[in-house]
Design an enzyme around this catalytic site. Structure first.
Site, PDB file in Angstrom:
ATOM      1  N   GLU A 238       1.737   5.139   1.383  1.00  9.30           N
ATOM      2  CA  GLU A 238       1.605   6.045   2.518  1.00  9.30           C
ATOM      3  C   GLU A 238       2.047   7.435   2.087  1.00  9.30           C
ATOM      4  OE1 GLU A 238       2.831   3.408   6.383  1.00  9.30           O
ATOM      5  OE2 GLU A 238       4.400   4.635   5.478  1.00  9.30           O
TER       6      GLU A 238
ATOM      7  N   LYS B  88       5.612  12.764  13.933  1.00  6.50           N
ATOM      8  CA  LYS B  88       5.486  12.493  12.495  1.00  6.50           C
ATOM      9  C   LYS B  88       4.201  11.706  12.283  1.00  6.50           C
ATOM     10  CE  LYS B  88       8.231  10.068   8.963  1.00  6.50           C
ATOM     11  NZ  LYS B  88       9.552   9.423   8.858  1.00  6.50           N
TER      12      LYS B  88
ATOM     13  N   TYR C  14       0.855  -1.193   0.000  1.00  8.52           N
ATOM     14  CA  TYR C  14       0.000   0.000   0.000  1.00  8.52           C
ATOM     15  C   TYR C  14       0.884   1.234   0.000  1.00  8.52           C
ATOM     16  CZ  TYR C  14       0.188   0.194   5.256  1.00  8.52           C
ATOM     17  OH  TYR C  14       0.548   0.246   6.571  1.00  8.52           O
TER      18      TYR C  14
END
Length: 155
Positions: free
Chosen positions: A69, A81, A67
């Site tokens: 990000e 973060k 996936y």
């Protein structure tokens, strides 16, 4: 309707917060976690700051093949973060938000606490997919990072 949730875990590390943040707040983290948890992480766009897009390719047996990000926020002053899944993975399972937040909190001049939190929203018709949400891989990342920091500590 959506279901909201948040889970987190933290770990004390006997290194200065600035050293831990130098790893967590940058793309150096990739080099530490790839061998254990990922087959590969590709930087699709950016330099590690806000807006950076990463393609995470998982080892066999993970719930997803891959996936993408997007680094949503990098706050060097507060050592926070935030990273959002932006394509595939949890989004394909009915999640409308899957955010990972890494924090480094100074405890003493020579120690800190690292914390990871997952915040998520999932559509009501996909609530069964909540079983895929686990803090364990992120605890594994913190352990790998802690080991790295302790071995490579600068005095």
């Amino acid at each position: 309707m959506k279901t909201h949730g948040k889970i987190s875990s933290e770990m004390e590390v006997e290194v200065p917060a600035s050293q831990a943040w130098d790893l967590y707040g940058t793309l150096k983290l990739i080099d530490v976690v790839v061998p254990d948890l990922f087959k590969e992480i590709k930087i699709l766009e950016g330099d590690g700051g806000e807006g950076t897009i990463l393609d995470l390719i998982f080892n066999p047996g993970a719930p997803f093949a891959s996936y993408e990000e997007r680094i949503h926020k990098v706050d060097d002053e507060n050592m926070v973060k935030e990273i959002d899944v932006s394509k595939g993975g949890f989004l394909d399972l009915g999640f409308t938000l899957f955010r990972i937040c890494w924090e480094v909190i100074e405890k003493t001049p020579s120690s800190c606490i690292t914390r990871v939190s997952i915040t998520f929203d999932v559509k009501e018709d996909s609530v069964a997919n909540l079983s895929y949400v686990s803090i364990l891989p992120f605890i594994g990342m913190m352990k790998a990072t802690t080991n790295y920091l302790l071995k490579n500590q600068t005095k």
